[in-house]
Design a protein around this motif. Structure first.
Motif, PDB file in Angstrom:
ATOM      1  N   LEU A 101       0.866  -1.197   0.000  1.00 22.88           N
ATOM      2  CA  LEU A 101       0.000   0.000   0.000  1.00 22.88           C
ATOM      3  C   LEU A 101       0.896   1.238   0.000  1.00 22.88           C
ATOM      4  CD1 LEU A 101      -2.765  -1.221   2.474  1.00 22.88           C
ATOM      5  CD2 LEU A 101      -2.580  -1.521  -0.025  1.00 22.88           C
ATOM      6  N   VAL A 102       1.567   1.404  -1.165  1.00 24.13           N
ATOM      7  CA  VAL A 102       2.546   2.483  -1.329  1.00 24.13           C
ATOM      8  C   VAL A 102       2.215   3.265  -2.601  1.00 24.13           C
ATOM      9  CG1 VAL A 102       4.361   1.226  -0.101  1.00 24.13           C
ATOM     10  CG2 VAL A 102       4.109   0.941  -2.590  1.00 24.13           C
ATOM     11  N   PRO A 103       2.718   4.481  -2.733  1.00 27.10           N
ATOM     12  CA  PRO A 103       2.432   5.257  -3.953  1.00 27.10           C
ATOM     13  C   PRO A 103       3.171   4.692  -5.161  1.00 27.10           C
ATOM     14  CG  PRO A 103       3.938   6.448  -2.519  1.00 27.10           C
ATOM     15  CD  PRO A 103       3.508   5.239  -1.748  1.00 27.10           C
ATOM     16  N   GLY A 104       2.667   5.011  -6.344  1.00 20.69           N
ATOM     17  CA  GLY A 104       3.265   4.516  -7.585  1.00 20.69           C
ATOM     18  C   GLY A 104       4.691   5.004  -7.806  1.00 20.69           C
ATOM     19  N   THR A 105       5.093   6.047  -7.068  1.00 19.82           N
ATOM     20  CA  THR A 105       6.492   6.514  -7.179  1.00 19.82           C
ATOM     21  C   THR A 105       7.456   5.436  -6.694  1.00 19.82           C
ATOM     22  OG1 THR A 105       6.071   7.589  -5.043  1.00 19.82           O
ATOM     23  CG2 THR A 105       6.095   9.014  -7.011  1.00 19.82           C
ATOM     24  N   GLU A 106       6.931   4.451  -5.932  1.00 16.83           N
ATOM     25  CA  GLU A 106       7.796   3.372  -5.449  1.00 16.83           C
ATOM     26  C   GLU A 106       8.014   2.283  -6.514  1.00 16.83           C
ATOM     27  OE1 GLU A 106       8.605   5.303  -2.429  1.00 16.83           O
ATOM     28  OE2 GLU A 106       9.201   3.198  -2.201  1.00 16.83           O
ATOM     29  N   LEU A 107       7.249   2.331  -7.604  1.00 12.31           N
ATOM     30  CA  LEU A 107       7.408   1.285  -8.630  1.00 12.31           C
ATOM     31  C   LEU A 107       8.818   1.333  -9.215  1.00 12.31           C
ATOM     32  CD1 LEU A 107       4.000   1.753 -10.509  1.00 12.31           C
ATOM     33  CD2 LEU A 107       4.765  -0.381  -9.428  1.00 12.31           C
ATOM     34  N   VAL A 108       9.450   0.184  -9.416  1.00 12.46           N
ATOM     35  CA  VAL A 108      10.764   0.149 -10.084  1.00 12.46           C
ATOM     36  C   VAL A 108      10.590  -0.156 -11.569  1.00 12.46           C
ATOM     37  CG1 VAL A 108      12.118  -0.480  -8.041  1.00 12.46           C
ATOM     38  CG2 VAL A 108      11.122  -2.283  -9.452  1.00 12.46           C
ATOM     39  N   ALA A 109       9.445  -0.726 -11.921  1.00 15.44           N
ATOM     40  CA  ALA A 109       9.164  -0.980 -13.337  1.00 15.44           C
ATOM     41  C   ALA A 109       7.653  -1.125 -13.508  1.00 15.44           C
ATOM     42  CB  ALA A 109       9.857  -2.246 -13.825  1.00 15.44           C
ATOM     43  N   ALA A 110       7.188  -0.866 -14.711  1.00 14.03           N
ATOM     44  CA  ALA A 110       5.747  -0.991 -14.985  1.00 14.03           C
ATOM     45  C   ALA A 110       5.560  -1.123 -16.490  1.00 14.03           C
ATOM     46  CB  ALA A 110       4.987   0.232 -14.472  1.00 14.03           C
ATOM     47  N   GLY A 111       4.427  -1.677 -16.856  1.00 14.84           N
ATOM     48  CA  GLY A 111       4.160  -1.769 -18.290  1.00 14.84           C
ATOM     49  C   GLY A 111       2.904  -2.552 -18.574  1.00 14.84           C
ATOM     50  N   PHE A 112       2.713  -2.835 -19.823  1.00 18.58           N
ATOM     51  CA  PHE A 112       1.522  -3.602 -20.214  1.00 18.58           C
ATOM     52  C   PHE A 112       1.759  -4.282 -21.546  1.00 18.58           C
ATOM     53  CE2 PHE A 112      -0.108  -0.760 -23.557  1.00 18.58           C
ATOM     54  CZ  PHE A 112       0.504   0.453 -23.250  1.00 18.58           C
ATOM     55  N   THR A 113       0.965  -5.302 -21.799  1.00 21.13           N
ATOM     56  CA  THR A 113       0.955  -5.939 -23.117  1.00 21.13           C
ATOM     57  C   THR A 113      -0.418  -5.689 -23.715  1.00 21.13           C
ATOM     58  OG1 THR A 113       0.107  -7.965 -22.140  1.00 21.13           O
ATOM     59  CG2 THR A 113       2.503  -7.822 -22.475  1.00 21.13           C
ATOM     60  N   MET A 114      -0.474  -5.775 -25.037  1.00 24.96           N
ATOM     61  CA  MET A 114      -1.767  -5.688 -25.709  1.00 24.96           C
ATOM     62  C   MET A 114      -1.833  -6.800 -26.746  1.00 24.96           C
ATOM     63  SD  MET A 114      -3.638  -2.581 -27.724  1.00 24.96           S
ATOM     64  CE  MET A 114      -2.722  -2.799 -29.257  1.00 24.96           C
ATOM     65  N   TYR A 115      -2.843  -7.660 -26.613  1.00 21.92           N
ATOM     66  CA  TYR A 115      -3.034  -8.780 -27.539  1.00 21.92           C
ATOM     67  C   TYR A 115      -4.046  -8.311 -28.576  1.00 21.92           C
ATOM     68  CZ  TYR A 115      -1.320 -10.542 -23.104  1.00 21.92           C
ATOM     69  OH  TYR A 115      -0.614 -10.698 -21.936  1.00 21.92           O
ATOM     70  N   GLY A 116      -3.525  -7.754 -29.671  1.00 22.82           N
ATOM     71  CA  GLY A 116      -4.425  -7.197 -30.691  1.00 22.82           C
ATOM     72  C   GLY A 116      -4.020  -7.715 -32.049  1.00 22.82           C
ATOM     73  N   ALA A 117      -4.057  -6.843 -33.038  1.00 21.68           N
ATOM     74  CA  ALA A 117      -3.657  -7.238 -34.405  1.00 21.68           C
ATOM     75  C   ALA A 117      -2.227  -7.798 -34.349  1.00 21.68           C
ATOM     76  CB  ALA A 117      -3.713  -6.025 -35.309  1.00 21.68           C
ATOM     77  N   SER A 118      -1.434  -7.259 -33.432  1.00 21.18           N
ATOM     78  CA  SER A 118      -0.118  -7.848 -33.133  1.00 21.18           C
ATOM     79  C   SER A 118       0.000  -7.834 -31.610  1.00 21.18           C
ATOM     80  CB  SER A 118       0.998  -6.989 -33.756  1.00 21.18           C
ATOM     81  OG  SER A 118       0.841  -5.654 -33.307  1.00 21.18           O
ATOM     82  N   THR A 119       0.992  -8.505 -31.089  1.00 23.00           N
ATOM     83  CA  THR A 119       1.173  -8.536 -29.628  1.00 23.00           C
ATOM     84  C   THR A 119       2.259  -7.540 -29.251  1.00 23.00           C
ATOM     85  OG1 THR A 119       0.423 -10.821 -29.424  1.00 23.00           O
ATOM     86  CG2 THR A 119       1.849  -9.975 -27.670  1.00 23.00           C
ATOM     87  N   GLN A 120       1.828  -6.527 -28.483  1.00 23.31           N
ATOM     88  CA  GLN A 120       2.729  -5.437 -28.131  1.00 23.31           C
ATOM     89  C   GLN A 120       3.105  -5.550 -26.650  1.00 23.31           C
ATOM     90  OE1 GLN A 120       2.276  -4.434 -31.815  1.00 23.31           O
ATOM     91  NE2 GLN A 120       3.568  -3.150 -30.501  1.00 23.31           N
ATOM     92  N   LEU A 121       4.314  -5.123 -26.323  1.00 17.06           N
ATOM     93  CA  LEU A 121       4.751  -4.993 -24.927  1.00 17.06           C
ATOM     94  C   LEU A 121       5.331  -3.601 -24.765  1.00 17.06           C
ATOM     95  CD1 LEU A 121       5.738  -5.969 -22.059  1.00 17.06           C
ATOM     96  CD2 LEU A 121       7.790  -6.815 -23.231  1.00 17.06           C
TER      97      LEU A 121
END
Ligand code: AHG
Ligand code: MN
Ligand code: MN
Ligand code: MN
Length: 287
Positions: A101-121
């Protein structure tokens, strides 16, 4: 063919009816995190409580994830994805819920993938750049196709579920109307509306083309709909590192917001720097 469409017949802590692929994606993600040996504890949208990884007692990372984002779109064949945020735990951490239960400033990494016409990261590190990769199915590898992604400073595209307009607070109504009905003599043209309903797809388009994505807190959802740990904070880190901005419905920097529980929610305005600034300016007028 594999009977993977439709509902699993269960619901999660935030009240979502779980799709079969929500549950399958959740199981796959947890197995992959556990087998990495680097993760001590996991938060998943699809799990009420934190998931400890007792087989990795010395692991230093906590992962918050949304295994399948946009799952209401699955049966319609619309792009979905996975969102993740990674925290580094203190030495000797017990991997407790409170440590997450900490603020997002504590994140060391973040991201997302998208499974669409192509698969993006799309992935970013604390204080780093944002890099986009595309899966090459022949190689089975993600290829760096979008190095050092930087958002356009502004773009006349807005992305919000206008079906909630009835419930919006006054400043939000005024802001959205200012995009649709530019003031007389301002020379402005109305913005284009684009809303896919999968955050990963709306976010990816906004990251590439510019514009703004919004899911405001409103009278129907006073705390907002999107979850802080595995939707709002990771996306806010990506957008800030790409030169954009992200604020909550109180116009606080999204990355400073501390979740009260692992499934706590928030309103969010996410997008090009100047577009989010417009939201902030309208809210400032309302005091
Ligand atoms: P999830 O599928 O992980 O539960 O997330 C759904 C979220 C997000 O993807 C999207 O932006 C939002 O729900 C859409 O909500 P509405 O259908 O209320 O517009
Ligand atoms: Mn869900
Ligand atoms: Mn989601
Ligand atoms: Mn989800």
């Amino acid at each position: 063919m594999a009977q993977l469409s439709g509902l699993a017949g269960s619901s999660n802590m935030t009240g979502d009816d779980q799709k079969k692929l929500d549950v399958i994606g959740n199981d796959i993600f947890i197995a992959a995190m556990k087998s990495s040996g680097r993760v001590k504890v996991i938060v998943s949208e699809e799990e009420d409580e934190i998931i400890p990884c007792p087989d990795s007692p010395h692991a230093r990372y906590a992962v918050a994830c949304d295994p399948i984002d946009g799952s209401s779109n699955l049966d319609a064949g619309v792009s979905v994805g996975t969102i993740f945020g990674i925290f580094k735990l203190a030495e000797g951490s017990k991997g407790t819920k409170e440590e997450l239960l900490v603020p997002g400033t504590e994140l060391v990494a973040a991201g997302f993938t998208m499974y669409g016409a192509s698969t993006q990261l799309v992935i970013t590190m604390k204080g780093g750049s944002v890099n986009g990769f595309t899966m090459d199915n022949a190689l089975g590898e993600f290829i760096l196709t979008h190095p050092d992604m930087k958002m356009p400073k502004k773009r006349a595209i807005y992305s919000v579920n206008e079906g909630n307009s009835l419930y919006w607070e006054e400043p939000v109504k005024e802001y959205v109307n200012s995009l649709k009905y530019p003031a007389e003599g301002s020379g402005g043209k109305p913005y284009s509306g684009r809303y896919i309903g999968s955050m990963v797809a709306d976010a990816y388009r906004t990251l590439l083309y510019g514009g703004i994505f919004a899911y405001p807190a409103d009278k129907k959802s006073p705390k907002g709909k999107l979850r802080i740990l595995y939707e709002c904070a990771p996306m806010a880190m990506v957008f800030e590192n790409a030169g954009g901005q992200a604020v909550n419905s109180k116009m606080q920097r999204m990355l400073t917001v501390i979740p009260e529980s692992i499934h706590d929610r928030s309103g969010i305005f996410l997008g090009s720097y100047d577009e989010v600034q417009k939201v902030i300016d309208v809210h400032a007028k309302h005091g």
